[in-house]
Design a protein around this motif. Sequence first.
Motif, PDB file in Angstrom:
ATOM      1  N   UNK A 147     -57.826 -20.757 -55.840  1.00 52.45           N
ATOM      2  CA  UNK A 147     -56.520 -21.645 -55.394  1.00 52.45           C
ATOM      3  C   UNK A 147     -55.645 -21.023 -56.605  1.00 52.45           C
ATOM      4  N   UNK A 148     -54.570 -22.011 -56.576  1.00 50.93           N
ATOM      5  CA  UNK A 148     -53.346 -21.683 -57.433  1.00 50.93           C
ATOM      6  C   UNK A 148     -53.362 -22.735 -58.613  1.00 50.93           C
ATOM      7  N   UNK A 149     -53.075 -22.528 -59.817  1.00 47.47           N
ATOM      8  CA  UNK A 149     -52.878 -23.415 -60.875  1.00 47.47           C
ATOM      9  C   UNK A 149     -51.882 -22.913 -61.782  1.00 47.47           C
ATOM     10  N   UNK A 150     -51.181 -23.766 -62.357  1.00 49.53           N
ATOM     11  CA  UNK A 150     -50.286 -23.465 -63.442  1.00 49.53           C
ATOM     12  C   UNK A 150     -49.429 -22.064 -63.302  1.00 49.53           C
ATOM     13  N   UNK A 151     -49.190 -22.043 -61.944  1.00 48.11           N
ATOM     14  CA  UNK A 151     -48.279 -20.780 -61.572  1.00 48.11           C
ATOM     15  C   UNK A 151     -48.934 -19.417 -61.448  1.00 48.11           C
ATOM     16  N   UNK A 152     -50.434 -19.794 -61.463  1.00 41.45           N
ATOM     17  CA  UNK A 152     -51.159 -18.410 -61.450  1.00 41.45           C
ATOM     18  C   UNK A 152     -52.421 -18.644 -60.685  1.00 41.45           C
ATOM     19  N   UNK A 153     -52.997 -17.479 -60.048  1.00 42.98           N
ATOM     20  CA  UNK A 153     -54.014 -17.446 -59.192  1.00 42.98           C
ATOM     21  C   UNK A 153     -55.166 -17.738 -59.909  1.00 42.98           C
ATOM     22  N   UNK A 154     -56.156 -18.613 -59.254  1.00 39.34           N
ATOM     23  CA  UNK A 154     -57.259 -19.079 -60.141  1.00 39.34           C
ATOM     24  C   UNK A 154     -58.680 -19.048 -59.275  1.00 39.34           C
ATOM     25  N   UNK A 155     -59.668 -18.442 -60.016  1.00 45.29           N
ATOM     26  CA  UNK A 155     -61.029 -18.450 -59.397  1.00 45.29           C
ATOM     27  C   UNK A 155     -61.970 -18.987 -60.114  1.00 45.29           C
ATOM     28  N   UNK A 156     -62.866 -19.741 -59.523  1.00 42.35           N
ATOM     29  CA  UNK A 156     -64.011 -20.403 -60.440  1.00 42.35           C
ATOM     30  C   UNK A 156     -65.256 -20.128 -59.861  1.00 42.35           C
ATOM     31  N   UNK A 157     -66.230 -20.022 -60.574  1.00 38.85           N
ATOM     32  CA  UNK A 157     -67.437 -19.371 -60.219  1.00 38.85           C
ATOM     33  C   UNK A 157     -68.599 -20.644 -61.175  1.00 38.85           C
ATOM     34  N   UNK A 164     -61.545 -17.416 -63.767  1.00 35.28           N
ATOM     35  CA  UNK A 164     -60.449 -16.174 -63.658  1.00 35.28           C
ATOM     36  C   UNK A 164     -59.156 -16.676 -63.297  1.00 35.28           C
ATOM     37  N   UNK A 165     -58.226 -16.154 -64.215  1.00 27.77           N
ATOM     38  CA  UNK A 165     -57.043 -16.498 -63.753  1.00 27.77           C
ATOM     39  C   UNK A 165     -56.157 -15.078 -63.471  1.00 27.77           C
ATOM     40  N   UNK A 166     -55.187 -14.828 -62.724  1.00 31.45           N
ATOM     41  CA  UNK A 166     -54.480 -13.753 -62.362  1.00 31.45           C
ATOM     42  C   UNK A 166     -52.942 -13.908 -61.901  1.00 31.45           C
ATOM     43  N   UNK A 167     -52.291 -13.272 -62.376  1.00 28.80           N
ATOM     44  CA  UNK A 167     -50.659 -13.301 -62.197  1.00 28.80           C
ATOM     45  C   UNK A 167     -50.504 -13.259 -60.810  1.00 28.80           C
ATOM     46  N   UNK A 168     -49.758 -14.156 -59.979  1.00 29.97           N
ATOM     47  CA  UNK A 168     -49.282 -14.119 -58.806  1.00 29.97           C
ATOM     48  C   UNK A 168     -48.272 -12.727 -58.541  1.00 29.97           C
ATOM     49  N   UNK A 169     -48.346 -12.292 -57.538  1.00 29.19           N
ATOM     50  CA  UNK A 169     -47.353 -11.139 -57.027  1.00 29.19           C
ATOM     51  C   UNK A 169     -45.808 -11.984 -57.370  1.00 29.19           C
ATOM     52  N   UNK A 170     -44.771 -11.137 -58.025  1.00 32.39           N
ATOM     53  CA  UNK A 170     -43.610 -11.657 -58.210  1.00 32.39           C
ATOM     54  C   UNK A 170     -42.846 -11.997 -56.964  1.00 32.39           C
ATOM     55  N   UNK A 171     -43.312 -11.450 -55.763  1.00 32.59           N
ATOM     56  CA  UNK A 171     -42.350 -11.729 -54.423  1.00 32.59           C
ATOM     57  C   UNK A 171     -43.340 -12.734 -53.692  1.00 32.59           C
ATOM     58  N   UNK A 172     -44.274 -13.340 -54.157  1.00 38.44           N
ATOM     59  CA  UNK A 172     -45.222 -14.079 -53.393  1.00 38.44           C
ATOM     60  C   UNK A 172     -44.416 -15.625 -53.403  1.00 38.44           C
ATOM     61  N   UNK A 173     -44.401 -16.335 -52.320  1.00 40.01           N
ATOM     62  CA  UNK A 173     -43.996 -17.845 -52.304  1.00 40.01           C
ATOM     63  C   UNK A 173     -44.372 -18.466 -53.441  1.00 40.01           C
ATOM     64  N   UNK A 174     -45.860 -18.677 -53.838  1.00 41.98           N
ATOM     65  CA  UNK A 174     -46.111 -19.391 -55.042  1.00 41.98           C
ATOM     66  C   UNK A 174     -45.451 -18.960 -56.415  1.00 41.98           C
ATOM     67  N   UNK A 175     -45.381 -17.706 -56.584  1.00 39.80           N
ATOM     68  CA  UNK A 175     -44.565 -17.132 -57.632  1.00 39.80           C
ATOM     69  C   UNK A 175     -43.169 -17.362 -57.743  1.00 39.80           C
ATOM     70  N   UNK A 176     -42.495 -17.540 -56.503  1.00 38.39           N
ATOM     71  CA  UNK A 176     -41.087 -17.769 -56.504  1.00 38.39           C
ATOM     72  C   UNK A 176     -40.977 -19.511 -56.688  1.00 38.39           C
ATOM     73  N   UNK A 177     -42.033 -20.060 -56.336  1.00 32.78           N
ATOM     74  CA  UNK A 177     -41.916 -21.775 -56.352  1.00 32.78           C
ATOM     75  C   UNK A 177     -42.236 -22.008 -58.053  1.00 32.78           C
TER      76      UNK A 177
END
Length: 423
Positions: free
Chosen positions: A336-346, A409-422
């Motif tokens: 999912x998305x959390x705090x402006x970054x992509x988040x994965x949990x196992x 795991x947290x990963x930066x969203x692509x700068x052109x993605x809607x989530x990153x722009x938001x």
Amino acid sequence: MQRLNLTGAALLAALVVSLLALLAAFLLSMAAASRHLERAMIAQSQLAAVSRIEALVAEGASRAEVEGAARQYRASIDAELRLLEADPAAIAAQREEGAEADRLVRLALAGGPRDRLIASADAISRREQGEAAGVAAAMTGMRTRTTILASILAGFAISAALAGSVALTRANRRLAGEVEARTADLRAIDASRRLFFAKASHELRTPVTVMRGEAEVSLADPGASIADLRAALSHVVANADFLGHRIEELLGLSSAADGRLHLDRAPIDLVALVAATGDAATAFAHSSEVRLALAAPSAPLEILGDARWLGQALLAVLDNGVKFSPIGGTLSLSVGEADGQAAIEIVDQGAGVMPADLPRLFDAYYQAGEGRMRGGTGLGLALARWVVEQHGGAIRAANDPAGGCRIAISLPLAPFSPQARAA
């Protein structure tokens, strides 16, 4: 170490310069002493020449004898003049002495009253005695200055030598410490590699043994049903996938350590990547009687990265979760998305990790006590951390309040993605 080397070189250079300066000072002093000694000898010879001229006149010697003595006297004056340095006052005084010598010779040859000759000779004798005393005083002063200079230079040389010795001792101690530390590191690496090869051989042997056992059981039962054969083949495929994952971990981490692992950068739908990775791990999880539960949004999450190696990192974490999950347990995978970054949990349902082991869980070759009992190489999570960090992300481990271990795991969203722009 480099600073100590530069310090030692500077001290050695200072020591060499001090010794050269000391040698130069002694050479100059010897040259000056030689000149002063020669002047003193000339002054003595001039006194003797004046006395001889006076004696020849008193004895009524011939003109030729007096002229011979006068030439010797004049030659000694010219020789002394050549010894003088560029000192105008000393040169003028020596020329005045030459003029007095000429007057003395004229008085001696003229045969006039002896009182004038004696007075002139006495004046010249006093002058020569004064010169001799001046030369002696100059030599005494020069000897004093030379002694002081030699003492200063010798003290400086000794200080430089002592400082160089201290610097060299410190450098040797530090070098010995570095060698000892490097040796200890090499021993630790060697021990880790030995442990790794032992664990790797066991880890790789296990799926091979399972696959062989499933195949042999199926072949030994001529009445096996198609369903049984398909179940056996699914176990073989699942363990083959597990074996492939382990080999990829070994090759990937080895390439990463050597700097040869190349990551491509391309837009990735992280939701689709996590779903595909979950599907790839489902067979192995099922063979271990663990259920894999996936929770993902319907909208894509775009990041920039290497889909292959991100998938391999996720598989490493999932394999680790399956290994620590109890039979019949559930391994949760969410994206999912959390705090402006992509988040994965196992999240697994195992016994969790001891708090002292959490900080080292992602170190290469490191295994907690539970991991050592369950087997493994200790490389999967290390590879996952390396891949995640190369993508500008972070990976963390913590014990879940409900039980088990949670890998986030947290990963930066692509700068052109809607989530990153938001964001």
